[in-house]
Design an enzyme around this catalytic site. Structure first.
Site, PDB file in Angstrom:
ATOM      1  N   HIS A  29       0.831  -1.203   0.000  1.00 49.65           N
ATOM      2  CA  HIS A  29       0.000   0.000   0.000  1.00 49.65           C
ATOM      3  C   HIS A  29       0.864   1.251   0.000  1.00 49.65           C
ATOM      4  CE1 HIS A  29      -1.795  -3.354   2.276  1.00 49.65           C
ATOM      5  NE2 HIS A  29      -2.719  -3.221   1.374  1.00 49.65           N
TER       6      HIS A  29
HETATM    7  S1  FES Z   1       1.965  -0.548   3.152  1.00 49.08           S
HETATM    8 FE1  FES Z   1       0.330  -1.846   3.703  1.00 49.08          FE
HETATM    9  S2  FES Z   1       1.417  -3.580   4.381  1.00 49.08           S
HETATM   10 FE2  FES Z   1       3.012  -2.236   3.901  1.00 49.08          FE
END
Ligand code: FES
Ligand code: HEM
Lengths: 185, 423
Positions: free
Chosen positions: A150
């Site tokens: 993410h």
């Molecule tokens: S940014 Fe969501 S798990 Fe690493």
């Protein structure tokens, strides 16, 4: 009521009623408490078992890791990043102001020896493994690690600088046994 | 069922001791009166029931050859695919059955929204439906972990880590879920046990769902109450035949996927064995979870909706907000009967709400599309807009429209609507 009362024993309706009330309350309390207590073993059985808990430790030989290189070792089923940092990386990690970081922490508090950065390589967002261990992998905007899941960016001290992760990459308990061996856990 | 049936001595013997046949006759037989104008959108409840049975039967047979251990799970599934007689067929049925289940239930759910089936007196029926959806999601999530591929492992890691967002006790809860310090053998074991259990919990919920249904019977495309016998026809043979016909059509489509495109709904990465040291570059959940995943990821620190609900980051961080929003996106459905204040059920008589129903529907599909894309660039913004609309629709637009809108005239009864339309 009256047909359950016991006139032979000289027990009045009133006494009978309070006796019944007592029994109901006592049974409910004991039963309720007992059930509540019985829940715990069932819940706790799902927690890590003794063998899982038996805090496994991992020893790492630092000798072969050259400056600017990282290795990943397994500890408690999780990857641990061990990096031999360059003077440059240390310099950058120490010169930034910590105040406006997402999780402010100074680089000095995250290492025992300046060059050896040791931390659990599990993104504090939702548990993916950040990239950046290999030279070919993306290192994110802060030249440390980048979590592709993410989009979390970690700096050369493993501190979260940008993205959804709330915390810095955690530093496990570790101990230098000698100059080139470290025991994690 | 005919009265002749009930004269059979064996039936009589059983009936005297336990009136099962009368019960069935009143539940889905000739003694169960049903609105006479149900259209094909009313087929999806029985289809979901059919898929549930298919899942349980195929699942039990799979379980006979499956090994819930991190060292053997992946191999045992490969063995099912290669060596077990018809193992490939049974596994493909189970895999695609999961998708078919969600397709049926999502259609069923939007049907309920379109025709206002959640409204008084069917609120409990609707609520039980939402519970079934939640139980299905838990079942499918844990089932997907069982083959122990890369997506199994990392999906499990990401989803269980959601609970770490809970203040104070979050980390202890995650450890409790895992039974260790990461997704590992204890996790796989308990997921198998629960994956076996939950479908039967769903069966129980379905029984309650149908009990509630039989109290006030089916809603209908006009959304008006049945006024008398002239509005109804017996369930058997009319709807038994219609449901069976629907099942036939469904099975043709379903088996098409099983035979000719068995991995259409799947993720190739799940044919790579789980590796706790390497995260795949692009983690996506199964398609039926994508809209929720998009909502989860929409919550970043700079998302204005996050700034509002967290009072500028004071109440919670973006991670917790995303998790709460994801659960809220489903739990809010529980409140639908009270958020929608309109007495008119069917959208056929709600000209404004009709439009917004379709916008909401497209928004949900769009969220699904975003959920399958990497969280970068314009996808983030689009996901945030779609997320905002999702919540705005349920919390603001539905109540507002239901108060302001002037519905079209509603037919007196089902029969009068049919006769006045000149049929
Ligand atoms: S940014 Fe969501 S798990 Fe690493
Ligand atoms: C509510 C109904 C059910 C749903 C939605 C469901 C869903 C799933 C899903 C999505 C998978 C992963 C498929 C894959 O990618 O391989 C799976 C696997 C599995 N399920 Fe189910 N399931 C259900 C009922 C059951 C039941 C009742 C059993 C009985 C024990 C069962 C046993 C299994 C087994 C053994 C696997 C692993 C083998 C495999 O991956 O194919 N399931 N399930």
């Amino acid at each position: 009521m009256s047909d359950t009362a016991n006139p032979a024993a000289g027990v009045s309706d009133e006494e009978e009623k309070s006796r019944r009330d007592f029994l109901i309350v006592a049974t409910s309390v004991v039963g309720g408490l007992g059930t509540a207590l019985a829940v715990w073993p069932f819940v706790h059985s799902m927690n890590p078992a003794k063998d899982t808990l038996a805090m496994s430790t991992t020893e790492v030989d630092l000798e072969p890791i050259e400056e600017g290189q990282s290795i990943t070792v397994t500890w408690q089923g999780k990857p641990v990043f061990v990096r031999n940092r360059t003077a440059d990386e240390i310099e950058v990690a120490r010169s930034v102001k910590t105040a406006d970081m997402i999780d402010p922490e100074s680089d000095e508090d995250r290492v025992q020896k300046d060059e050896w950065l040791i931390m659990v390589g599990v993104c504090t967002h939702l548990g993916c493994i950040p990239l950046g261990q290999k030279a070919s992998e993306p290192k994110g905007d802060y030249n440390g690690w980048f979590c592709p899941c993410h989009g979390s960016h970690y700096d050369t001290s493993g501190r979260i600088r940008k993205g959804p992760a709330p915390k810095n990459l955690p530093v496990p308990a570790y101990q230098f046994l000698d100059d080139t061996t470290v025991k994690i856990g | 069922m005919s009265s002749k049936f009930f004269e059979n001595p064996v039936i009589k013997w059983v009936e005297y001791r336990m009136p099962v046949f009368t019960f069935l006759d009143h539940s889905l037989g000739s003694s169960y009166p049903t609105p006479k104008n149900l259209n094909y959108w009313w087929n999806f409840g029985s289809l979901a029931g059919l898929v549930l049975v298919i899942m349980i039967v195929s699942g039990i047979v799979l379980a006979m050859n499956y090994t819930p251990h991190v060292d053997y799970a992946f191999e045992s599934v490969e063995r099912i695919m290669r060596d077990v007689n018809y193992g490939w067929l049974i596994r493909y049925i189970h895999m695609n059955g999961g998708s078919a289940f969600f397709i049926c239930v999502y259609i069923h759910l939007f049907r309920g929204m379109y025709f206002g089936s959640y409204k008084e007196p069917r609120e409990l029926l609707w609520i039980l439906g939402v519970f079934i959806l939640l139980a299905m999601m838990a079942t499918a999530f844990m089932g997907y972990v069982l083959p122990w591929g890369q997506m199994s492992f990392w999906g499990a890691t990401v989803i269980t880590n959601l609970f770490s967002a809970i203040p104070f006790v979050g980390d202890s809860i995650v450890t409790l879920l895992w039974g260790g310090f990461s997704v590992d053998n204890p996790t796989l074991n308990r997921f198998f046990a629960l994956h076996y259990l939950l479908p039967f919990v769903i069966v129980g919920l379905v029984v309650f769902h149908i009990w509630a249904l039989h109290m006030h019977r089916s809603n209908n495309p006009l959304g008006v109450d049945v006024k008398g016998p002239e509005d109804m026809i017996p369930f058997h043979p009319y709807y038994t035949v219609k449901d069976l016909f629907g099942m036939g059509v469904f099975m043709v489509l379903f088996m098409f996927f099983v035979f000719y495109a068995p991995n259409f709904f799947g993720e190739p990465d799940n044919y790579i064995k789980a590796n706790p040291m390497v995260t795949p570059p692009h983690i996506v959940p199964e398609w039926y979870f994508l809209p929720y995943y998009a909502i989860l990821r929409a919550f970043t620190t700079d998302f204005f909706l996050f700034q509002i609900v967290s009072l500028g980051g004071f109440l919670m961080d973006a991670k917790l907000a995303g998790v709460l929003a994801m659960f809220a996106s489903i739990l809010l459905l529980l409140l639908l009967p009270w958020l929608d204040r309109s007495k008119v059920r069917s959208n056929r008589f709600r000209p404004i709400n009709l439009w917004f129903f379709w916008i909401f529907f497209i928004d949900c599909i769009f969220l699904g599309y975003i959920g399958g894309k990497p969280a970068e660039g314009s996808f983030i913004i689009m996901g945030q807009i779609a997320t905002t609309y999702y919540f705005a629709h349920i919390v603001i637009l539905i109540p507002l429209i239901s108060i302001l809108e002037r519905p079209k005239p509603i037919p007196e009864s089902i029969s009068s609507a049919v006769t006045s339309a000149g049929h």
